[in-house]
Write a protein that holds these residues in place. Structure first.
Motif, PDB file in Angstrom:
ATOM      1  N   PHE A  79       0.854  -1.185   0.000  1.00  0.00           N
ATOM      2  CA  PHE A  79       0.000   0.000   0.000  1.00  0.00           C
ATOM      3  C   PHE A  79       0.891   1.236   0.000  1.00  0.00           C
ATOM      4  O   PHE A  79       2.072   1.152   0.337  1.00  0.00           O
ATOM      5  N   THR A  80       0.343   2.329  -0.419  1.00  0.00           N
ATOM      6  CA  THR A  80       1.071   3.600  -0.378  1.00  0.00           C
ATOM      7  C   THR A  80       0.134   4.670   0.185  1.00  0.00           C
ATOM      8  O   THR A  80      -1.089   4.521   0.140  1.00  0.00           O
ATOM      9  N   VAL A  81       0.715   5.725   0.716  1.00  0.00           N
ATOM     10  CA  VAL A  81      -0.054   6.846   1.237  1.00  0.00           C
ATOM     11  C   VAL A  81       0.563   8.115   0.676  1.00  0.00           C
ATOM     12  O   VAL A  81       1.761   8.356   0.859  1.00  0.00           O
ATOM     13  N   SER A  82      -0.219   8.904  -0.015  1.00  0.00           N
ATOM     14  CA  SER A  82       0.300  10.170  -0.526  1.00  0.00           C
ATOM     15  C   SER A  82       0.484  11.144   0.630  1.00  0.00           C
ATOM     16  O   SER A  82      -0.084  10.975   1.716  1.00  0.00           O
ATOM     17  N   ILE A  83       1.263  12.170   0.402  1.00  0.00           N
ATOM     18  CA  ILE A  83       1.450  13.199   1.420  1.00  0.00           C
ATOM     19  C   ILE A  83       0.100  13.826   1.755  1.00  0.00           C
ATOM     20  O   ILE A  83      -0.237  14.031   2.921  1.00  0.00           O
ATOM     21  N   LEU A  84      -0.701  14.109   0.737  1.00  0.00           N
ATOM     22  CA  LEU A  84      -2.020  14.706   0.954  1.00  0.00           C
ATOM     23  C   LEU A  84      -2.896  13.793   1.812  1.00  0.00           C
ATOM     24  O   LEU A  84      -3.516  14.238   2.779  1.00  0.00           O
ATOM     25  N   ALA A  85      -2.950  12.511   1.486  1.00  0.00           N
ATOM     26  CA  ALA A  85      -3.781  11.578   2.266  1.00  0.00           C
ATOM     27  C   ALA A  85      -3.295  11.492   3.713  1.00  0.00           C
ATOM     28  O   ALA A  85      -4.102  11.433   4.641  1.00  0.00           O
ATOM     29  N   GLY A  86      -1.989  11.499   3.919  1.00  0.00           N
ATOM     30  CA  GLY A  86      -1.452  11.464   5.277  1.00  0.00           C
ATOM     31  C   GLY A  86      -1.844  12.705   6.073  1.00  0.00           C
ATOM     32  O   GLY A  86      -2.227  12.613   7.244  1.00  0.00           O
ATOM     33  N   LEU A  87      -1.768  13.858   5.419  1.00  0.00           N
ATOM     34  CA  LEU A  87      -2.178  15.097   6.089  1.00  0.00           C
ATOM     35  C   LEU A  87      -3.667  15.083   6.412  1.00  0.00           C
ATOM     36  O   LEU A  87      -4.086  15.509   7.492  1.00  0.00           O
ATOM     37  N   GLN A  88      -4.468  14.584   5.473  1.00  0.00           N
ATOM     38  CA  GLN A  88      -5.912  14.548   5.693  1.00  0.00           C
ATOM     39  C   GLN A  88      -6.284  13.594   6.824  1.00  0.00           C
ATOM     40  O   GLN A  88      -7.275  13.812   7.513  1.00  0.00           O
ATOM     41  N   ARG A  89      -5.502  12.549   7.042  1.00  0.00           N
ATOM     42  CA  ARG A  89      -5.740  11.646   8.169  1.00  0.00           C
ATOM     43  C   ARG A  89      -5.371  12.308   9.494  1.00  0.00           C
ATOM     44  O   ARG A  89      -5.978  12.042  10.519  1.00  0.00           O
ATOM     45  N   ALA A  90      -4.336  13.142   9.455  1.00  0.00           N
ATOM     46  CA  ALA A  90      -3.805  13.710  10.694  1.00  0.00           C
ATOM     47  C   ALA A  90      -4.484  15.008  11.130  1.00  0.00           C
ATOM     48  O   ALA A  90      -4.487  15.320  12.309  1.00  0.00           O
ATOM     49  N   PHE A  91      -5.078  15.743  10.173  1.00  0.00           N
ATOM     50  CA  PHE A  91      -5.624  17.057  10.492  1.00  0.00           C
ATOM     51  C   PHE A  91      -7.072  17.175  10.039  1.00  0.00           C
ATOM     52  O   PHE A  91      -7.481  16.574   9.049  1.00  0.00           O
ATOM     53  N   HIS A  92      -7.805  17.995  10.748  1.00  0.00           N
ATOM     54  CA  HIS A  92      -9.239  18.147  10.519  1.00  0.00           C
ATOM     55  C   HIS A  92      -9.558  18.716   9.137  1.00  0.00           C
ATOM     56  O   HIS A  92     -10.409  18.198   8.424  1.00  0.00           O
ATOM     57  N   HIS A  93      -8.887  19.792   8.734  1.00  0.00           N
ATOM     58  CA  HIS A  93      -9.252  20.448   7.481  1.00  0.00           C
ATOM     59  C   HIS A  93      -8.011  20.746   6.652  1.00  0.00           C
ATOM     60  O   HIS A  93      -7.204  21.596   7.006  1.00  0.00           O
ATOM     61  N   VAL A  94      -7.855  19.999   5.555  1.00  0.00           N
ATOM     62  CA  VAL A  94      -6.727  20.190   4.645  1.00  0.00           C
ATOM     63  C   VAL A  94      -7.284  20.466   3.253  1.00  0.00           C
ATOM     64  O   VAL A  94      -8.015  19.644   2.695  1.00  0.00           O
ATOM     65  N   ASP A  95      -6.968  21.641   2.721  1.00  0.00           N
ATOM     66  CA  ASP A  95      -7.357  21.982   1.352  1.00  0.00           C
ATOM     67  C   ASP A  95      -6.183  21.702   0.425  1.00  0.00           C
ATOM     68  O   ASP A  95      -5.022  21.842   0.811  1.00  0.00           O
ATOM     69  N   PHE A  96      -6.480  21.333  -0.808  1.00  0.00           N
ATOM     70  CA  PHE A  96      -5.430  20.954  -1.765  1.00  0.00           C
ATOM     71  C   PHE A  96      -5.551  21.744  -3.049  1.00  0.00           C
ATOM     72  O   PHE A  96      -6.646  21.945  -3.569  1.00  0.00           O
ATOM     73  N   ALA A  97      -4.422  22.180  -3.563  1.00  0.00           N
ATOM     74  CA  ALA A  97      -4.330  22.783  -4.891  1.00  0.00           C
ATOM     75  C   ALA A  97      -3.080  22.227  -5.555  1.00  0.00           C
ATOM     76  O   ALA A  97      -1.992  22.274  -4.968  1.00  0.00           O
TER      77      ALA A  97
END
Length: 177
Positions: A122-140
């Motif tokens: 399995f792999t985890v993107s940086i974005l997915a890891g941040l979204q697991r760890a923090f309540h609100h993560v916006d991406f661009a």
């Protein structure tokens, strides 16, 4: 290397001894792991996920990843991010939402892989890891490559960063660069 090694040697920026040392190391490891032997004679080929994807191996990989982070400078003491204080994080960068970078494509798909024949369980993107760890993560995604001259993605990323309490920028290179 294909495009620039010969010129670097001619200009004295790279020695043939350095090239020989690198090749010796690469081919020694490839020979030791049986890459040039018939597949049915290589003991590593008989290993499956049950042998290699264990809790101990995952713990070891996580420890190695944590110990190898060297590009962070925390001189202002902003790390680690306090998830109770920071409510809105901006994650910017095309590569933040990728799990494989810099090389061949996995199974012909769009993900770039540094070692195209390596497929972890399995792999985890940086974005997915941040979204697991923090309540609100916006991406661009920002801009994909140095050849992108539209600046549309850059403007959207800047706007996102301006509205965030904390911004994480993920950059990298792939074959296009």
């Amino acid at each position: 290397y294909t495009d620039h090694a010969a010129a670097a040697v001619q200009e004295g920026q790279l020695s043939t001894t350095t090239i020989d040392t690198a090749l010796h190391r690469i081919f020694t490891m490839r020979i030791r792991t049986g890459e040039f032997d018939p597949p049915d004679t290589v003991p590593y080929n008989r290993l499956g996920w049950n042998d290699t994807d264990t809790t101990a191996h995952r713990d070891s990989a996580l420890r190695a990843a944590r110990e190898s982070i060297v590009l962070l400078n925390n001189s202002r003491g902003v790390l680690p991010i306090n998830s109770k204080r920071v409510q809105r994080i901006a994650c910017i960068g095309y590569f933040a939402n990728r799990t494989r970078l810099n090389g061949g494509a996995k199974n012909g798909g769009p993900e770039m892989g540094g070692k195209s024949d390596y497929n972890p369980s399995f792999t985890v993107s940086i974005l997915a890891g941040l979204q697991r760890a923090f309540h609100h993560v916006d991406f661009a995604p920002g801009v994909y490559s140095t050849g992108d001259t539209t600046h549309d993605g850059f403007s959207a990323a800047m706007a996102l960063a301006k509205n965030a309490e904390f911004t994480i920028v993920v950059v990298g290179l792939d074959g296009a660069d």
